[in-house]
Design an enzyme around this catalytic site. Sequence first.
Site, mmCIF file in Angstrom:
data_model
loop_
_atom_site.group_PDB
_atom_site.id
_atom_site.type_symbol
_atom_site.label_atom_id
_atom_site.label_comp_id
_atom_site.label_asym_id
_atom_site.label_seq_id
_atom_site.Cartn_x
_atom_site.Cartn_y
_atom_site.Cartn_z
ATOM 1 N N HIS A 81 0.830 -1.206 0.000
ATOM 2 C CA HIS A 81 0.000 0.000 0.000
ATOM 3 C C HIS A 81 0.869 1.264 0.000
ATOM 4 O O HIS A 81 0.680 2.164 -0.821
ATOM 5 C CB HIS A 81 -0.906 -0.042 1.239
ATOM 6 C CG HIS A 81 -1.784 1.147 1.428
ATOM 7 N ND1 HIS A 81 -3.137 1.131 1.163
ATOM 8 C CD2 HIS A 81 -1.511 2.401 1.872
ATOM 9 C CE1 HIS A 81 -3.648 2.317 1.431
ATOM 10 N NE2 HIS A 81 -2.686 3.112 1.864
ATOM 11 N N GLU A 82 1.832 1.315 0.914
ATOM 12 C CA GLU A 82 2.678 2.515 1.009
ATOM 13 C C GLU A 82 3.564 2.658 -0.228
ATOM 14 O O GLU A 82 3.813 3.773 -0.690
ATOM 15 C CB GLU A 82 3.528 2.478 2.281
ATOM 16 C CG GLU A 82 2.735 2.426 3.584
ATOM 17 C CD GLU A 82 1.692 3.519 3.725
ATOM 18 O OE1 GLU A 82 1.823 4.590 3.100
ATOM 19 O OE2 GLU A 82 0.702 3.290 4.452
ATOM 20 N N HIS A 112 1.626 4.203 -3.030
ATOM 21 C CA HIS A 112 1.583 5.671 -2.921
ATOM 22 C C HIS A 112 2.823 6.265 -3.583
ATOM 23 O O HIS A 112 2.734 7.187 -4.385
ATOM 24 C CB HIS A 112 1.565 6.099 -1.450
ATOM 25 C CG HIS A 112 0.215 6.020 -0.799
ATOM 26 N ND1 HIS A 112 -0.942 6.408 -1.422
ATOM 27 C CD2 HIS A 112 -0.150 5.609 0.444
ATOM 28 C CE1 HIS A 112 -1.967 6.236 -0.604
ATOM 29 N NE2 HIS A 112 -1.517 5.742 0.536
ATOM 30 N N HIS A 165 -5.732 6.775 -2.608
ATOM 31 C CA HIS A 165 -6.711 5.825 -2.075
ATOM 32 C C HIS A 165 -7.894 5.675 -3.029
ATOM 33 O O HIS A 165 -8.297 6.636 -3.685
ATOM 34 C CB HIS A 165 -7.206 6.296 -0.705
ATOM 35 C CG HIS A 165 -6.114 6.311 0.317
ATOM 36 N ND1 HIS A 165 -5.897 7.358 1.168
ATOM 37 C CD2 HIS A 165 -5.159 5.390 0.587
ATOM 38 C CE1 HIS A 165 -4.856 7.078 1.936
ATOM 39 N NE2 HIS A 165 -4.387 5.898 1.600
ATOM 40 N N TYR A 175 -9.826 1.959 1.739
ATOM 41 C CA TYR A 175 -9.994 1.903 3.195
ATOM 42 C C TYR A 175 -11.193 1.032 3.561
ATOM 43 O O TYR A 175 -12.110 0.844 2.764
ATOM 44 C CB TYR A 175 -10.244 3.306 3.748
ATOM 45 C CG TYR A 175 -9.004 4.115 4.035
ATOM 46 C CD1 TYR A 175 -7.736 3.625 3.797
ATOM 47 C CD2 TYR A 175 -9.116 5.393 4.568
ATOM 48 C CE1 TYR A 175 -6.613 4.384 4.078
ATOM 49 C CE2 TYR A 175 -8.001 6.161 4.847
ATOM 50 C CZ TYR A 175 -6.751 5.649 4.599
ATOM 51 O OH TYR A 175 -5.650 6.401 4.873
HETATM 52 ZN ZN ZN Z 1 -2.638 5.094 2.142
#
Ligand code: ZN
Length: 276
Positions: free
Chosen positions: A173-174, A177, A183, A229
């Site tokens: 996930h990071e 980015h 997101h 999320y």
């Molecule tokens: Zn994030």
Amino acid sequence: ISLLSWFRSSTLMVLCYILILYFLCYVFNAFLIIYRCIFAVLIIASKQINKSVALDDPILTDGDIVMEEDAERNFDPCTCRGCMWGKQTDGKVYIPYYVANHFSSREKAIITRGLESFSSFSWSRFRPSRSSDRDWLSIESQNSCHSYVCCLGGKQVVSLGQSGCLYHGTIQHELLHALGFNHEQTRSDRDNHIRVLLENVVSGMELNFRKIATPNQGTPCNYNSDMQYHRYAFSKNNRPTMVPIPNPNVSFGNAKEMSRNDNARLNMLHKCCKCP
Ligand SMILES: [Zn+2]
């Protein structure tokens, strides 16, 4: 007389039996009520615990995108301004990284697994940095899990806190980015697929539900993206902050790693990014 006494004693006995039976029923009923109460309390407690666990997840509770001081770097404008990690002549995108020494060897192995996973499904190749590298990711354990979006130039911190970020899906996930992704719930077409319930969001955290002018590249909204999320993210009252449309009961925000759609989107970005 004996017949009369027999009748009396047998009547008394029947009455006794009825009384005992009544008493047993009463006790059984009382136990049943107590059992149901305990069961109900346990169910409510387990629901609360589940939500607490979800909210403890760093992906869910942290606004984990680090903003630049004077500008938000979104996927779309960023990639269109050429802040993507450069593609080499072999068609691959190499991203130099350095993993801080405060991670244990076990933690480093988890991080390396996350970094190397990209080479099995994408053009991205994370490789150890060299002194000649101008742009590179510094993977460190700060207070939480967070990352900048896109390649900003120079040393760029990706924080993977040792107390809660060292999970495969969180690492991916990071890194996504840093590769240029935001997101899923901030997609430009979000409102067609997700109903955001701002009335349930912790005050001051509404920014996490803003929409961004993402190009989406023809890919569908992906409820099980690694970048989506959980439905209770930033909830102040244990009620959902996001509900999928039209079916509110479909699986939502439960990804443990990158989905096929995440992989496809990453490949699309590195092959040919369509900018508006
Ligand atoms: Zn994030």
